[in-house]
Scaffold this motif. Structure first.
Motif, short mmCIF file in Angstrom:
data_model
loop_
_atom_site.label_atom_id
_atom_site.label_comp_id
_atom_site.label_asym_id
_atom_site.label_seq_id
_atom_site.Cartn_x
_atom_site.Cartn_y
_atom_site.Cartn_z
N ASP A 112 38.92 23.76 3.31
CA ASP A 112 39.63 23.13 2.20
C ASP A 112 38.58 22.32 1.42
O ASP A 112 37.92 21.43 1.97
CB ASP A 112 40.73 22.23 2.80
CG ASP A 112 41.42 21.35 1.80
OD1 ASP A 112 40.95 21.24 0.65
OD2 ASP A 112 42.44 20.74 2.17
N HIS A 113 38.40 22.66 0.15
CA HIS A 113 37.37 22.05 -0.68
C HIS A 113 37.41 20.51 -0.64
O HIS A 113 36.36 19.85 -0.56
CB HIS A 113 37.55 22.55 -2.12
CG HIS A 113 36.57 22.00 -3.10
ND1 HIS A 113 35.32 22.55 -3.28
CD2 HIS A 113 36.64 20.95 -3.95
CE1 HIS A 113 34.68 21.87 -4.21
NE2 HIS A 113 35.45 20.88 -4.63
N ILE A 114 38.62 19.96 -0.66
CA ILE A 114 38.74 18.49 -0.67
C ILE A 114 38.29 17.91 0.66
O ILE A 114 37.62 16.87 0.71
CB ILE A 114 40.19 18.07 -1.03
CG1 ILE A 114 40.45 18.36 -2.51
CG2 ILE A 114 40.45 16.60 -0.72
CD1 ILE A 114 39.50 17.68 -3.50
N GLY A 116 36.04 19.15 2.35
CA GLY A 116 34.58 19.23 2.20
C GLY A 116 34.06 17.96 1.54
O GLY A 116 33.14 17.31 2.03
N HIS A 117 34.69 17.56 0.42
CA HIS A 117 34.27 16.32 -0.26
C HIS A 117 34.33 15.14 0.71
O HIS A 117 33.47 14.27 0.71
CB HIS A 117 35.16 16.04 -1.46
CG HIS A 117 34.74 16.79 -2.70
ND1 HIS A 117 33.49 16.67 -3.25
CD2 HIS A 117 35.41 17.66 -3.49
CE1 HIS A 117 33.40 17.43 -4.33
NE2 HIS A 117 34.55 18.06 -4.50
N LEU A 118 35.38 15.10 1.52
CA LEU A 118 35.56 13.97 2.44
C LEU A 118 34.51 13.98 3.55
O LEU A 118 34.21 12.94 4.12
CB LEU A 118 36.97 14.01 3.05
CG LEU A 118 38.12 13.88 2.05
CD1 LEU A 118 39.46 14.04 2.76
CD2 LEU A 118 38.06 12.53 1.33
N THR A 302 29.28 15.70 -6.29
CA THR A 302 29.76 16.82 -7.09
C THR A 302 29.71 18.08 -6.20
O THR A 302 29.20 18.03 -5.09
CB THR A 302 28.86 17.00 -8.34
OG1 THR A 302 27.50 16.93 -7.91
CG2 THR A 302 29.11 15.90 -9.35
N ASP A 303 30.28 19.19 -6.69
CA ASP A 303 30.45 20.36 -5.84
C ASP A 303 29.12 20.88 -5.27
O ASP A 303 28.13 21.00 -6.00
CB ASP A 303 31.17 21.47 -6.62
CG ASP A 303 32.62 21.09 -6.87
OD1 ASP A 303 33.09 20.11 -6.25
OD2 ASP A 303 33.28 21.78 -7.67
N ASN A 304 29.13 21.16 -3.99
CA ASN A 304 27.93 21.62 -3.30
C ASN A 304 28.36 22.34 -2.02
O ASN A 304 29.53 22.26 -1.63
CB ASN A 304 27.03 20.41 -2.97
CG ASN A 304 27.67 19.49 -1.95
OD1 ASN A 304 27.47 19.66 -0.76
ND2 ASN A 304 28.49 18.53 -2.39
ZN ZN Z 1 34.92 19.40 -5.94
#
Ligand code: ZN
Ligand code: KG4
Length: 335
Positions: A112-114, A116-118, A302-304
């Motif tokens: 889940d992308h979010i 990932g951010h966390l 940011t997205d990575n």
């Molecule tokens: Zn993102």
């Protein structure tokens, strides 16, 4: 026990990215962005994003493996963003990851992308362990979370309407700034002063809620009124005043949550956390309250793909593997 070697792949929006981690140690972190192409259209065009991912995914994965100095046969798992995001864009990374996992006969981990951010904070501090309070601020989400374990969090509060990043992008448009708006507003704000009165943000019943829609409308009305009356106004002052109204509250409420829950550590994730003004505010507020702050590097806000690999490691350790039938999801609730 040997630490697992995990390849992370991200393709949910306009960045095609791949990274390799061994345990929490980041070995490589590659990105090919189509943002400059998208800028010509004032935002992300899904079809262009999908095609750009198709062109870039093989190259970015090869680069990541080479930079990490590992052969694909050495990988223990492939972690890949399966949502949320643009479906066509997600499918490129997901299909590539499936092919790799199947070919190598190793687990596929849908991330889940979010989440990932966390997980980006774990890359910053190898010893970081929950519990902590996490500020999430991206293009689609803004929330304060109580992170209980690596896999469990409770949402303490969040935006009642627009996300912080979305507000930055909308204000950028009003100010005639190009896509992506957030960094542009931050840059312009450095030349301005926080002198324009802004409405107090709506605070919800829960105490940790906030609203950005009213703030955005206020900015639009301010600019339109000035233009209709032919009065001079400063774009930089609008940027600085908006930025402070939008971000001060995030730092304040995050620290408030840590104090109330008696949690000594604060982390953060999402594109808006790359904002230098917010980083300073958080630093200052946490220092004052005696809290430890772990901020991911700006490139991991940011997205990575490094964050996708980091979340992949968590899921790997929890034994959460995905079937090869895993589909892409345009949206995933915050949970
Ligand atoms: Zn993102
Ligand atoms: O997390 P992210 O890269 O993508 C997702 O939404 O998952 O966040 C993108 C958002 C955009 O709205 C962008 O304008 C905002 O993060 N952003 C920033 C900054 N850098 C990116 N907002 C404010 N200041 C920045 N420096």
């Amino acid at each position: 026990m040997d630490q697992p070697l995990i390849l992370g792949i991200e393709s949910s929006c306009d960045e095609t990215a791949a990274a390799v981690i061994r345990g929490r140690i980041l070995l490589s972190d590659e990105i090919i962005s189509s943002a400059s192409v998208q800028a010509k259209f004032g935002g992300v065009v899904p079809e262009i994003a999908s095609r750009a991912h198709s062109d870039a995914v093989d190259e970015v994965v090869t680069r990541a493996l080479n930079a990490a100095n590992v052969r694909k046969e050495e990988l223990d798992a492939v972690a890949v963003t399966y949502g949320a995001g643009l479906l066509g864009a997600l499918l490129v990374g997901l299909s590539f990851a499936k092919g790799l996992a199947y070919g190598l006969q190793i687990p596929l981990i849908g991330v889940d992308h979010i989440r990932g951010h966390l997980a980006a904070g774990y890359l910053e501090n190898e010893a970081l362990t929950p519990p902590f309070i996490t500020l999430l601020a991206s293009g689609g989400h803004t929330a304060i979370l109580f992170t209980k374990t690596e896999t469990e969090f409770e949402v303490l509060g969040g935006t009642l309407d627009d996300a912080a990043g979305e507000a930055f992008d909308k204000v950028a448009r009003v100010l005639g700034l190009p896509y992506p708006g957030g960094p542009q507003v931050e840059k312009l704000a450095r030349e301005g002063k926080n002198v324009i009165p802004m409405p107090k943000m709506l605070k919800g019943m829960g105490g940790y809620d906030f609203s950005y829609s009213g703030l955005k409308t206020h900015i639009i009305n301010y600019v339109h009124t000035k233009e209709q009356k032919g009065e001079a106004w400063s774009r930089a002052d609008v940027a600085a005043s908006f930025q402070s109204a939008a971000l001060d509250i995030l730092a304040e409420k995050t620290v408030e949550a840590a104090k109330e829950r008696h949690i000594g550590t604060v982390t953060a994730g999402g594109g808006v956390i790359a904002n230098g003004y917010l980083r300073e505010k958080l630093q200052h507020a946490c220092e004052k309250a005696g809290l430890k702050l772990i901020l991911p590097a700006k490139k991991h806000c940011t997205d990575n793909a490094a964050m996708i690999a980091a979340e992949g490691l968590i899921q790997y350790r929890a034994g959460n593997f995905s079937p090869l039938s895993l589909n892409a999801c345009a949206s995933i609730p915050l949970r």
